[in-house]
Scaffold this active site. Structure first.
Site, PDB file in Angstrom:
ATOM      1  CE  LYS A  44       3.430   8.496   9.104  1.00 23.11           C
ATOM      2  NZ  LYS A  44       4.464   7.861   8.314  1.00 23.11           N
ATOM      3  CG  ASN A  95      14.280  10.815   1.564  1.00 17.05           C
ATOM      4  OD1 ASN A  95      14.036  10.641   0.374  1.00 17.05           O
ATOM      5  ND2 ASN A  95      13.743  11.814   2.247  1.00 17.05           N
TER       6      ASN A  95
HETATM    7  O1  PMT Z   1      10.222   9.197  -5.244  1.00 15.92           O
HETATM    8  P1  PMT Z   1      10.243   7.684  -5.427  1.00 15.92           P
HETATM    9  O2  PMT Z   1      11.643   7.150  -5.536  1.00 15.92           O
HETATM   10  O3  PMT Z   1       9.347   7.248  -6.535  1.00 15.92           O
HETATM   11  O4  PMT Z   1       9.642   7.057  -4.077  1.00 15.92           O
HETATM   12  C1  PMT Z   1       8.293   7.215  -3.770  1.00 15.92           C
HETATM   13  C2  PMT Z   1       8.043   7.372  -2.252  1.00 15.92           C
HETATM   14  C3  PMT Z   1       8.426   6.097  -1.537  1.00 15.92           C
HETATM   15  C4  PMT Z   1       8.869   8.549  -1.712  1.00 15.92           C
HETATM   16  C5  PMT Z   1       6.499   7.677  -2.093  1.00 15.92           C
HETATM   17  O5  PMT Z   1       5.774   6.591  -2.586  1.00 15.92           O
HETATM   18  C6  PMT Z   1       6.148   7.950  -0.631  1.00 15.92           C
HETATM   19  O6  PMT Z   1       5.868   7.058   0.143  1.00 15.92           O
HETATM   20  N1  PMT Z   1       6.150   9.262  -0.257  1.00 15.92           N
HETATM   21  C7  PMT Z   1       5.924   9.728   1.139  1.00 15.92           C
HETATM   22  C8  PMT Z   1       7.202   9.636   1.892  1.00 15.92           C
HETATM   23  C9  PMT Z   1       7.086  10.160   3.312  1.00 15.92           C
HETATM   24  O7  PMT Z   1       7.685  11.137   3.629  1.00 15.92           O
HETATM   25  O8  PMT Z   1       6.254   9.522   4.079  1.00 15.92           O
HETATM   26  P2  PMT Z   1       5.988   9.867   5.620  1.00 15.92           P
HETATM   27  O9  PMT Z   1       5.210   8.721   6.102  1.00 15.92           O
HETATM   28  O10 PMT Z   1       7.258  10.235   6.315  1.00 15.92           O
HETATM   29  O11 PMT Z   1       5.115  11.178   5.572  1.00 15.92           O
HETATM   30  C10 PMT Z   1       3.685  11.153   5.504  1.00 15.92           C
HETATM   31  C11 PMT Z   1       3.172  12.288   4.669  1.00 15.92           C
HETATM   32  O12 PMT Z   1       3.476  13.539   5.296  1.00 15.92           O
HETATM   33  C12 PMT Z   1       3.749  12.376   3.270  1.00 15.92           C
HETATM   34  O13 PMT Z   1       2.711  12.690   2.384  1.00 15.92           O
HETATM   35  C13 PMT Z   1       4.776  13.494   3.344  1.00 15.92           C
HETATM   36  O14 PMT Z   1       4.889  14.195   2.109  1.00 15.92           O
HETATM   37  C14 PMT Z   1       4.190  14.396   4.424  1.00 15.92           C
HETATM   38  N2  PMT Z   1       5.209  15.095   5.228  1.00 15.92           N
HETATM   39  C15 PMT Z   1       6.097  14.396   5.978  1.00 15.92           C
HETATM   40  C16 PMT Z   1       7.012  15.075   6.765  1.00 15.92           C
HETATM   41  C17 PMT Z   1       7.004  16.482   6.772  1.00 15.92           C
HETATM   42  N3  PMT Z   1       7.860  17.164   7.487  1.00 15.92           N
HETATM   43  N4  PMT Z   1       6.120  17.141   6.014  1.00 15.92           N
HETATM   44  C18 PMT Z   1       5.209  16.468   5.255  1.00 15.92           C
HETATM   45  O15 PMT Z   1       4.406  17.105   4.558  1.00 15.92           O
END
Ligand code: PMT
Length: 408
Positions: free
Chosen positions: A340, A212
């Site tokens: 979440k 991504n």
């Molecule tokens: O890196 P930049 O360019 O500065 O961008 C920042 C960002 C947009 C990446 C950051 O601000 C952000 O939103 N990060 C979380 C991205 C994400 O994966 O979100 P999610 O909604 O899919 O996941 C929720 C949470 O679960 C996150 O904390 C993620 O780290 C965690 N996760 C998700 C999937 C997975 N398989 N394992 C996880 O631990």
């Protein structure tokens, strides 16, 4: 990542003593001034053998102080300058200057001035390795440390004497980071942070992957902010062009499985986990090709399988830790983030709308909502990512103050 600074308007006295690294102090002066500091320079007599005062006079547009008996309009210069300073930096600091500071010797302007200083002091040693590790120098540095003087770790590498080892003046960027730490409240001292950043890459042949747009800026910014406030930080990052932040233990990984292993190995000893990484929810199913897949060679279909949800796993494992997740959404920001926080058993979630301009992926700024486990929502304006980091950390600090975690 954009560098936030607490140096704007700060009065800095830069003391330059006589070592080959004295020329690097010109770069340091420029960086201090670029961040808005008002800089006055003091040079020892031997420093002037390496760089001329004119260099610093030109850079600072201020007279350089060279002599205890320099004429000033009716004031005692070393006292006046000590009163003026918000911060004093000695760079490079020779063994001689460090020794004089430790013993309280006052036989030239710099050493006399140092006795009058009450502002915070940063000493940046630069000398031959044997000199640096000589018990006399080590003892003197320890004496200074015990008096509250901050000592920057010297760089390791080729020295002017052609030997290899520790003793190089720390890089200007590392010295600047030390200074930023000194100007921040140390309200996270003793708190151990595990922070994740950037994307994961899931390869299906040696050159192609599922990934991504995360750059790492958000997670790196949180790590820098935590370190500046005294936290001990381990940053686990997927592929990113961001340089290793000074003073942070850095672990670079590639895939979600690598990240999971790195996080789980370190989870137990940390007090706070902040997961800003954008972890791929899927990976190409095995077997992966060990050579580049050619056009027409195979049916162009990639079968995917689920990656583990690392944060949800931490939610199940947690004992004393404060768990902070991020939610990257394009629709129904609040509802998705709330779900979440519950499903992953988080203490806070930082929700960002990644479809908004200036927010989310790759930007220097972010607009976030911080939600706690009771459902209280705080909406923050668009701000630099490092400021978002500080906002998150202030809430973590309050969470810790409510009596959780951090005893040893
Ligand atoms: O890196 P930049 O360019 O500065 O961008 C920042 C960002 C947009 C990446 C950051 O601000 C952000 O939103 N990060 C979380 C991205 C994400 O994966 O979100 P999610 O909604 O899919 O996941 C929720 C949470 O679960 C996150 O904390 C993620 O780290 C965690 N996760 C998700 C999937 C997975 N398989 N394992 C996880 O631990």
């Amino acid at each position: 990542m954009k560098t936030e600074t607490k140096l704007r308007g700060k009065k800095v006295v830069l003391c330059v003593s006589g070592g080959i690294a004295a020329y690097k102090s010109a770069f340091l002066t420029r960086e201090l001034m670029k961040r808005g500091a008002l800089v006055k320079v003091v040079m020892t007599r031997s420093a002037q053998e390496f760089v001329t005062p004119l260099t610093f006079r030109t850079l600072t547009e201020e007279e350089v102080v060279l002599d205890t008996f320099q004429e000033t309009a009716g004031e005692i210069l070393h006292i006046a300058l000590a009163r003026w300073a918000d911060l004093v930096v000695v760079a490079p600091a020779t063994a001689n200057v460090i020794g004089k500071m430790a013993l309280g010797i006052a036989d030239d302007f710099l050493s006399t001035f140092m006795l009058a200083v009450r502002a915070p002091i940063l000493v940046c040693p630069a000398m031959n390795t044997n000199m640096l590790t000589h018990p006399a120098v080590e003892n003197n540095m320890e004496t200074l440390r015990q008096r509250g003087v901050r000592i920057s770790a010297p760089g390791v590498g080729k020295l002017a004497c052609k030997e290899e080892g520790a003793g190089r003046l720390a890089d200007v960027s590392d010295i600047m980071e030390e200074i930023e730490c000194m100007l921040n409240p140390q309200d996270l001292k003793g708190v151990r942070f595990l922070i994740t950043a950037s994307r994961t890459e899931e390869y299906f042949d040696p050159v192609r992957c599922l990934t991504n747009r995360s750059s790492g800026k958000m997670g790196f910014a949180v790590a820098v902010a935590a370190r500046r406030r005294g936290g001990e930080v381990c940053l686990i990052s997927g592929p990113s062009d961001e340089p290793d932040p000074a003073g942070v233990e850095m672990v670079r990984v590639v895939s979600a499985l690598d990240m999971r292993e790195a996080v789980l190995n370190r989870f137990a000893v940390n007090h706070v986990v902040i997961k800003a990484a954008a972890v791929s929810d899927f990976r190409p199913a095995l077997p992966q090709s060990d050579r580049k897949i050619k056009r027409g060679e195979a049916e162009p279909l990639i079968r995917l399988e689920m990656n583990p949800d690392i944060l949800a796993e931490l939610g199940r494992l947690k004992t004393h830790q404060c768990l902070v997740g991020f939610a990257a959404e394009t629709t129904d920001l609040l509802e998705n983030a709330m779900s979440k926080i519950r499903s992953k058993q988080l203490d806070f979630i930082v929700a960002n709308d990644v479809s908004e301009k200036g927010s989310g992926f790759r930007s220097e700024t972010n607009r976030v909502k911080i939600i706690d486990r009771d459902g209280a929502v705080e909406t923050l304006p668009m701000m630099d990512k490092i400021e978002v980091g500080h906002e998150i950390l202030s809430r973590v600090r309050r969470w810790l103050d409510l009596g959780k975690a951090v005893s040893g």
